[in-house]
Design a protein around this motif. Structure first.
Motif, short mmCIF file in Angstrom:
data_model
loop_
_atom_site.label_atom_id
_atom_site.label_comp_id
_atom_site.label_asym_id
_atom_site.label_seq_id
_atom_site.Cartn_x
_atom_site.Cartn_y
_atom_site.Cartn_z
N TRP A 40 2.12 6.20 -4.06
CA TRP A 40 2.00 5.82 -2.65
C TRP A 40 1.91 7.05 -1.76
O TRP A 40 1.06 7.15 -0.87
CB TRP A 40 3.19 4.95 -2.24
CG TRP A 40 3.38 4.81 -0.77
CD1 TRP A 40 4.19 5.54 0.04
CD2 TRP A 40 2.70 3.88 0.10
NE1 TRP A 40 4.10 5.13 1.34
CE2 TRP A 40 3.19 4.12 1.42
CE3 TRP A 40 1.77 2.89 -0.10
CZ2 TRP A 40 2.75 3.38 2.51
CZ3 TRP A 40 1.32 2.16 1.00
CH2 TRP A 40 1.80 2.39 2.28
N GLN A 41 2.78 8.01 -1.98
CA GLN A 41 2.81 9.21 -1.16
C GLN A 41 1.48 9.97 -1.25
O GLN A 41 0.95 10.44 -0.24
CB GLN A 41 3.97 10.11 -1.59
CG GLN A 41 5.35 9.53 -1.25
CD GLN A 41 6.49 10.24 -1.96
OE1 GLN A 41 6.30 10.84 -3.03
NE2 GLN A 41 7.68 10.18 -1.38
N VAL A 44 -1.29 7.98 0.75
CA VAL A 44 -1.23 7.92 2.22
C VAL A 44 -1.07 9.30 2.85
O VAL A 44 -0.92 9.42 4.07
CB VAL A 44 -0.09 7.00 2.70
CG1 VAL A 44 -0.29 5.59 2.16
CG2 VAL A 44 1.28 7.54 2.30
N GLU A 46 1.38 11.63 2.35
CA GLU A 46 2.73 12.13 2.56
C GLU A 46 3.07 13.18 1.50
O GLU A 46 2.41 13.25 0.45
CB GLU A 46 3.74 10.97 2.46
CG GLU A 46 3.58 9.92 3.54
CD GLU A 46 4.55 8.76 3.34
OE1 GLU A 46 5.25 8.75 2.30
OE2 GLU A 46 4.58 7.87 4.21
N PRO A 47 4.09 14.03 1.74
CA PRO A 47 4.53 14.96 0.71
C PRO A 47 4.93 14.19 -0.55
O PRO A 47 5.65 13.18 -0.47
CB PRO A 47 5.75 15.66 1.33
CG PRO A 47 5.54 15.51 2.81
CD PRO A 47 4.86 14.19 3.01
N ARG A 266 0.01 0.26 5.98
CA ARG A 266 -0.59 1.43 6.65
C ARG A 266 -2.10 1.22 6.76
O ARG A 266 -2.79 1.00 5.75
CB ARG A 266 -0.30 2.70 5.85
CG ARG A 266 1.17 3.12 5.80
CD ARG A 266 1.62 3.82 7.08
NE ARG A 266 0.84 5.02 7.34
CZ ARG A 266 1.13 6.22 6.83
NH1 ARG A 266 2.17 6.37 6.01
NH2 ARG A 266 0.39 7.27 7.13
#
Length: 483
Positions: A40-41, A44, A46-47, A266
């Motif tokens: 997921w990170q 999208v 994200e770190p 998102r």
């Protein structure tokens, strides 16, 4: 009891056996949760957390011989414990085909080949071919897909050969028979033939529309772009910013309260496409979508929302039943049931009353044409992948596959047209996509005269497809719905 000896058949289980099975839930979630979160990170932007410890736990779990032995022993007992043990064995054996260092290495090479950007500025390869507005760029993009396909075929064959070794050690048969049944090739050919016949008129409509739009007959490189362009223009009333509200209203008519599900959604993502993630089913479920304007964005949003709702409503208390079905055609078919909603004339009429009858007719014609294209590209890709898996001569088989699905002589060599990492990293995933229509259509047929946008349809969907989770199989659903 000597190591390797099991209890005599039909002995009762004990409370300690059930407690041990319960412990597998935590052990499995200890690595799947972090791995899903890392996915997921990455998706999208994200770190990304370090997933190396989870990968170690994953390997240890799948390669734990004592765990497998105890499950095998418990499968010979009676009652719910035996059922749980057999479910674990089915679940683990399917995944053990890809939990192998050589299979992982070959898969990583395939994914790297697919993910290498293309063009100027660099972009995902399939975006240029399917969604790019520059018609002149389609030819070079197709040539690049064909070039990469040629590089991928030996990797696919090598991976299949290694999976065959593992499969024979597990159950005595080859990996294709294990994953797709002993009649996989014949069944796929018959299914594709039937789907092509059913969509013949809509395929002709796509070719005619593309010829008019381009001022010349479409080439192989044009088919995806023209199919999507038609639905994008005819379905321009579907705006990305309106999709969450539209979808929420639609599924509410089926009895699904999206706001109460506490989904993480998102839509502000720059990466193309979308996906749903079960970080911890059913408690932590998320999905993202970068929806393009038009029907393609609407179809994608409803599809991914369908996956997320599925994860939230899975009912079994324990793993692996609490996972989504391993039969991917079930998962994708459920997604496509939800993706049917923006196609429904009753939905279009209700949400977009300003559209004229002619505009609605044009929209529905474009969607049917897109579906006809999808049938053919799914079948072409699945048959090509299966040919590679069964050790066939891909180059020799290509002209016949192309003629059957697209028509005429091929303009290029063997081309794995759906050249994206999500398909390539999952062996025979494209095969599952061919059968999503069977799942979708069987459920819709079972509704008889009831609208899909009804509480009754939503209740049937819950009972027969959503709540069973991984206790449901493709054969089980198709057989159940047929009665």
């Amino acid at each position: 009891m000597a190591c390797g000896d099991g209890p005599p058949p039909h002995t009762p289980s004990t409370p300690s056996d059930d407690a041990w099975l319960d412990s597998l839930d935590g052990r499995y979630q200890a690595f799947t949760g972090p791995l899903e979160l890392a996915g997921w990170q990455a998706a999208v932007g994200e770190p990304v957390a370090d997933s190396a410890p989870a990968e170690v736990l994953q390997k240890e779990f799948y390669r734990d011989a004592e765990l497998h032995l105890r499950l095998t022993q418990l499968a010979t007992t009676t009652g719910p414990t035996a059922t749980r043990a057999r479910d674990w064995l089915r679940f683990l054996d399917r995944d053990r085909l890809t939990d192998d260092d050589e299979v992982r290495r070959l898969t990583a090479e395939l994914v790297a080949l697919a993910d290498t950007p293309f063009g100027a500025p660099p972009a995902p390869l399939l975006l240029t071919l399917f969604y790019g507005s520059d018609i002149a760029a389609r030819g070079p993009a197709l040539a690049e897909v064909t070039r990469r396909s040629k590089l991928a075929m030996p990797l696919l064959r090598a991976r299949a050969a290694r999976m065959d070794v593992i499969s024979r050690a597990l159950n005595g048969g080859d990996s294709v028979s294990f994953l797709a049944g002993p009649t996989a090739s014949d069944r796929l050919e018959a299914t594709c033939r039937a789907q092509r016949v059913a969509t013949k008129a809509d395929w002709a409509a796509l070719l005619a529309h593309a010829t008019t739009a381009m001022g010349r007959p479409p080439r192989f490189a044009d088919l995806a772009g023209e199919a999507i362009a038609w639905t994008s223009k005819a379905g321009a009333f579907y705006r990305p910013d309106a999709l969450p509200a539209l979808a929420t209203r639609a599924v509410a008519r089926m009895g699904f309260d999206v706001s109460a599900m506490n989904l993480t959604i998102r839509t502000d993502i720059k990466a193309p496409g979308g996906a749903a993630f079960g970080i911890s089913i059913p408690d932590d479920v998320r999905f993202f979508l970068n929806a393009p304007p038009g029907f393609e964005g609407a179809r994608g949003y409803f599809h991914e929302l369908g996956h997320a709702i599925h994860m939230k409503l899975v009912k079994p208390r324990h793993l692996p039943g609490r996972q989504l079905p391993q039969d991917r055609a079930l998962n994708e078919g459920i997604g496509e049931i939800f993706a049917t909603i923006p196609r429904l004339d009753e939905f279009v009429r209700a949400e977009f009353p300003h559209l004229t009858a002619a505009e609605r007719a044009e929209f529905h014609a474009s969607v049917r044409a897109f579906d006809a294209f999808a049938v053919r590209v799914n079948c072409l890709t699945a048959q090509l992948e299966l040919e590679a898996h069964t050790g066939g001569d891909v180059a020799a088989r290509w002209p016949a596959l192309y003629a059957a699905n697209i028509g005429g002589a091929p303009e290029v060599g063997a081309t794995f047209l759906l050249f994206v990492s999500g398909y390539l990293e999952r062996p025979l995933y494209t095969l599952s996509y061919v059968y999503t229509n069977a799942v979708r259509d069987r459920f819709l047929t079972s509704l008889r005269d009831r609208s899909l946008l009804s509480v009754e349809a939503g209740s049937a969907l819950r009972t027969h497809l959503l709540e069973p989770g991984n206790t449901l199989t493709l054969a089980g659903f198709l057989g159940e719905a047929a009665r």
